[in-house]
Structure formats: C-alpha cells, structure tokens
Design a protein around this motif. Structure first.
Motif, PDB file in Angstrom:
ATOM      1  N   THR A  24     -16.053  -6.402  -6.158  1.00  0.00           N
ATOM      2  CA  THR A  24     -14.670  -5.939  -6.175  1.00  0.00           C
ATOM      3  C   THR A  24     -13.727  -7.052  -6.577  1.00  0.00           C
ATOM      4  O   THR A  24     -12.848  -6.888  -7.426  1.00  0.00           O
ATOM      5  N   VAL A  25     -13.887  -8.235  -5.959  1.00  0.00           N
ATOM      6  CA  VAL A  25     -13.015  -9.368  -6.264  1.00  0.00           C
ATOM      7  C   VAL A  25     -13.172  -9.811  -7.710  1.00  0.00           C
ATOM      8  O   VAL A  25     -12.212 -10.192  -8.376  1.00  0.00           O
ATOM      9  N   ALA A  28     -10.877  -7.992 -10.017  1.00  0.00           N
ATOM     10  CA  ALA A  28      -9.479  -7.967  -9.597  1.00  0.00           C
ATOM     11  C   ALA A  28      -8.520  -8.266 -10.738  1.00  0.00           C
ATOM     12  O   ALA A  28      -7.333  -7.998 -10.640  1.00  0.00           O
ATOM     13  N   VAL A 214     -11.381  -1.327  -3.098  1.00  0.00           N
ATOM     14  CA  VAL A 214     -10.727  -2.378  -2.319  1.00  0.00           C
ATOM     15  C   VAL A 214     -11.669  -2.804  -1.196  1.00  0.00           C
ATOM     16  O   VAL A 214     -12.335  -1.966  -0.579  1.00  0.00           O
ATOM     17  N   LYS A 216     -11.730  -4.738   2.434  1.00  0.00           N
ATOM     18  CA  LYS A 216     -10.798  -5.085   3.505  1.00  0.00           C
ATOM     19  C   LYS A 216     -11.489  -5.875   4.600  1.00  0.00           C
ATOM     20  O   LYS A 216     -12.616  -5.570   4.993  1.00  0.00           O
ATOM     21  N   ASP A 235      -6.537  -7.369   2.175  1.00  0.00           N
ATOM     22  CA  ASP A 235      -7.153  -6.446   1.223  1.00  0.00           C
ATOM     23  C   ASP A 235      -7.364  -7.133  -0.120  1.00  0.00           C
ATOM     24  O   ASP A 235      -6.461  -7.803  -0.635  1.00  0.00           O
ATOM     25  N   PHE A 236      -8.553  -6.900  -0.707  1.00  0.00           N
ATOM     26  CA  PHE A 236      -8.890  -7.447  -2.018  1.00  0.00           C
ATOM     27  C   PHE A 236      -9.150  -6.281  -2.974  1.00  0.00           C
ATOM     28  O   PHE A 236     -10.277  -5.797  -3.084  1.00  0.00           O
ATOM     29  N   ASN A 238      -9.387  -4.133  -6.673  1.00  0.00           N
ATOM     30  CA  ASN A 238      -9.880  -4.464  -8.016  1.00  0.00           C
ATOM     31  C   ASN A 238      -8.824  -4.277  -9.085  1.00  0.00           C
ATOM     32  O   ASN A 238      -9.088  -4.499 -10.267  1.00  0.00           O
ATOM     33  N   VAL A 242      -3.988  -9.678  -4.010  1.00  0.00           N
ATOM     34  CA  VAL A 242      -4.392  -9.597  -2.612  1.00  0.00           C
ATOM     35  C   VAL A 242      -3.187  -9.190  -1.753  1.00  0.00           C
ATOM     36  O   VAL A 242      -2.070  -9.648  -1.954  1.00  0.00           O
ATOM     37  N   THR A 244      -1.737  -8.680   2.244  1.00  0.00           N
ATOM     38  CA  THR A 244      -1.895  -9.028   3.656  1.00  0.00           C
ATOM     39  C   THR A 244      -0.972  -8.144   4.488  1.00  0.00           C
ATOM     40  O   THR A 244       0.192  -7.957   4.146  1.00  0.00           O
ATOM     41  N   GLN A 265       2.459  -8.646  -0.690  1.00  0.00           N
ATOM     42  CA  GLN A 265       1.501  -8.780  -1.777  1.00  0.00           C
ATOM     43  C   GLN A 265       1.838 -10.041  -2.555  1.00  0.00           C
ATOM     44  O   GLN A 265       2.998 -10.299  -2.870  1.00  0.00           O
TER      45      GLN A 265
END
Length: 320
Positions: A24-25, A28, A214, A216, A235-236, A238, A242, A244, A265
C-alpha cells in the motif's frame, strides 16, 4: 495431517498484513483522484466520525465491520445500527449494519452502504439538453467475521461486493479488509492494525482504476474507570498523503456522551480537503436509553467540508 496452533495463525496473519502494508505504501505516489470507488472512503457511524475517524483500536461496536473487523469480538452482545447522512449538496447516503455474537471466540457482522447523487438533466456536446437525466449511484454489501486467537488477540476479515453506476455505465468488483486487535499487557491499552479495500479495482468500459487501499495503525487507551477513551490513528493510503487522527469520548453515567476529534494530513498546518471531511476539527454527542429491556442509542456528528459547508451524521443503534 498437521494442525496449526493459534499462535502460528497469528504469525501468518500478521505477515500478510505487513506485506500488504508495504504494498500500500509503495503505491502512495498515485495521488488524489487516481483511485476508483472513492465512496469506500466515506466514513460511517457518527461515533467514530466525531472521534476524528480515530477508531481502529476502539472498534467495539457493530461498525467494526467498516473500521476494523477484528474489533467485533469486543462487543458484549448483538447490535443493529442505522445511519443517515446529509453529505454534499444533493448527495445523501445511508448505512445499515449489524453484528451478532456466535460464541466466546466468534462474532459475525454485515453492512450495507447506499449513496446517490440525485439526477441532473443530460446534455450533449453542444450543451443542449437531451431530455434524459444522468446521475451516480453506489452501494457496497459487506460480510465480516472476527475470531479470537487468545485473550490478548483477535483477527478479522470483511468481504465486500462493490457496485457503482455512472449514467448508463455500471461496474462492480470485490474487496476484503483484514484486521488485527491486540490487548496489550498494559491495562486499558489496545493496539490495532487494519488493511482496507484490498481488491482488483473497478473498471468502467475499458478504464481500470485501483481501489483506495489504506493501511491503518491505531492505539487506544481507557481511563477514569473506562469512562474516557482516547484513540490515535495513522493512515497510509495508496492515493494521498499520510493522515493522523486523534479522538476521544467521555461517558457520563453510561447515558450521555461527548466526543471530540482532530485530523490532519501532511503537515499539521497544511490540512487538505478529503472525501471524508476537511482535515481538522470533529464534534459529536450521543445519548443511550433503556426501554423494553434493551438499550438504544442516538448519536450525532458534525464535520466540516470547508467551502462545501458542514456535514451532519445521524444514527440509531439497538443493543440486544
């Protein structure tokens, strides 16, 4: 025939989650607007929304089907929840879900989200109305299960069928969420992992778009005789930066509750507008009443869509 222990299942499940987190990352860099079925991003449950969408490690009600299926095993009984949301202008959506305990180690849940944009007059390339109408409709249907590996650890999965209509074109696909909930040896502290929307993507005509995956990571802590809960999520996604989120709720005599959340964000002073609401302040409240030997709760959340105005989220839940 070799039998696997619960600890071996946990290790295998965790490896899967970490593998897909890296995947996923790694995607991103796609950026906003590069994924399809963005309606999957629209949050559910005013309780979770009012906590700034920081709910991954809380997820102790039926909406865990959406937020983290592993959390379903934290429920004390069964629950049905109905939600109605006034979203952007003519856009409204409804959400119905429920969860049922099937024993000490297993809980099943379901969910359905329906969204419509209303209709507008169709026009041709010259801007002349054709007499027809055009609109957008979306729904997904979810089935979830949580299994208890030990006193400390639960795992969960949600399977989704997704359908979207744009004008005369329709597309559908499948996706899954994978969740992990860990009750740490530190009293009142829980940690959680959740991977959402793992699937093949959505194809309209010949154009395929990936789903908004995403990953989490969440931590939740309870204090003041468990009347106050705080949750922190990172949350990360795609398709975006990121995010928070920090949220909390306080219950007064298990009847009245107030909720507050904040989400940002990117840099904390560079909040961006997202599909689930403008990063920033979230507010909400609720009341729980007992009647007919069961409990009911009414919850409300307010979110800010910036130049698009405010959103109002309402839900009614029945516990039995």
């Amino acid at each position: 025939m070799k039998l696997y222990s619960r600890s071996q299942y946990l290790r295998t499940f965790t490896v899967f989650l970490l593998f897909f987190m890296i995947r996923t990352v790694s995607f991103a860099q796609n950026g906003p607007g590069t994924t399809g079925a963005v309606e999957l991003k629209i949050p559910v449950n005013p309780r979770a929304i009012a906590m700034g969408q920081a709910f991954t490690a809380v997820a102790d009600d039926s909406s865990a089907v959406y937020w983290n299926p592993a959390g379903l095993n934290q429920m004390q009984g069964s629950e049905l929840l109905a939600e109605y949301d006034v979203f952007i202008e003519t856009v409204t959506y409804s959400y119905l879900n429920g969860a049922f305990r099937l024993g000490n180690d297993l809980t099943m849940g379901f969910g359905a989200k329906l969204l419509g944009t209303g209709t507008e007059n169709a026009v041709n390339s010259s801007g002349v109305t054709t007499g027809g109408t055009i609109g957008e409709n979306y729904y997904d249907v979810d089935i979830a299960a949580a299994y208890r590996l030990s006193y400390f650890c639960d795992i969960g999965i949600t399977a989704k069928y997704i359908s979207k209509t744009l004008g005369q074109n329709n597309a559908s696909t499948f996706a899954v969420d994978l969740g992990l909930m860990y009750k740490t040896p530190i009293p009142h502290l829980k940690l959680a992992l959740d991977l959402e929307n793992l699937g093949p993507g959505l194809t309209f005509v010949s154009v395929a778009d990936p789903l908004p995956m995403v990953f989490k990571i969440g931590a939740a802590y309870q204090m003041f005789d468990d009347n106050f809960t705080m949750d922190l999520d990172v949350d990360f996604p795609n398709d975006d930066v990121v995010t928070t989120s920090l949220g909390g709720e306080y219950w007064y005599k298990n009847t009245l509750v107030g909720r507050l959340g904040y989400q940002f964000q990117g840099s904390i002073d560079q909040n961006q507008l997202g599909i689930g609401g403008e990063a920033g302040l979230y507010l909400g409240a609720g009341v729980k009443v007992s009647m007919f030997k069961t409990n009911f709760s009414f919850d409300y959340a307010w979110t800010d869509q910036g130049i698009l105005g405010s959103n109002h989220h309402f839900s009614l839940a029945w516990y039995f």
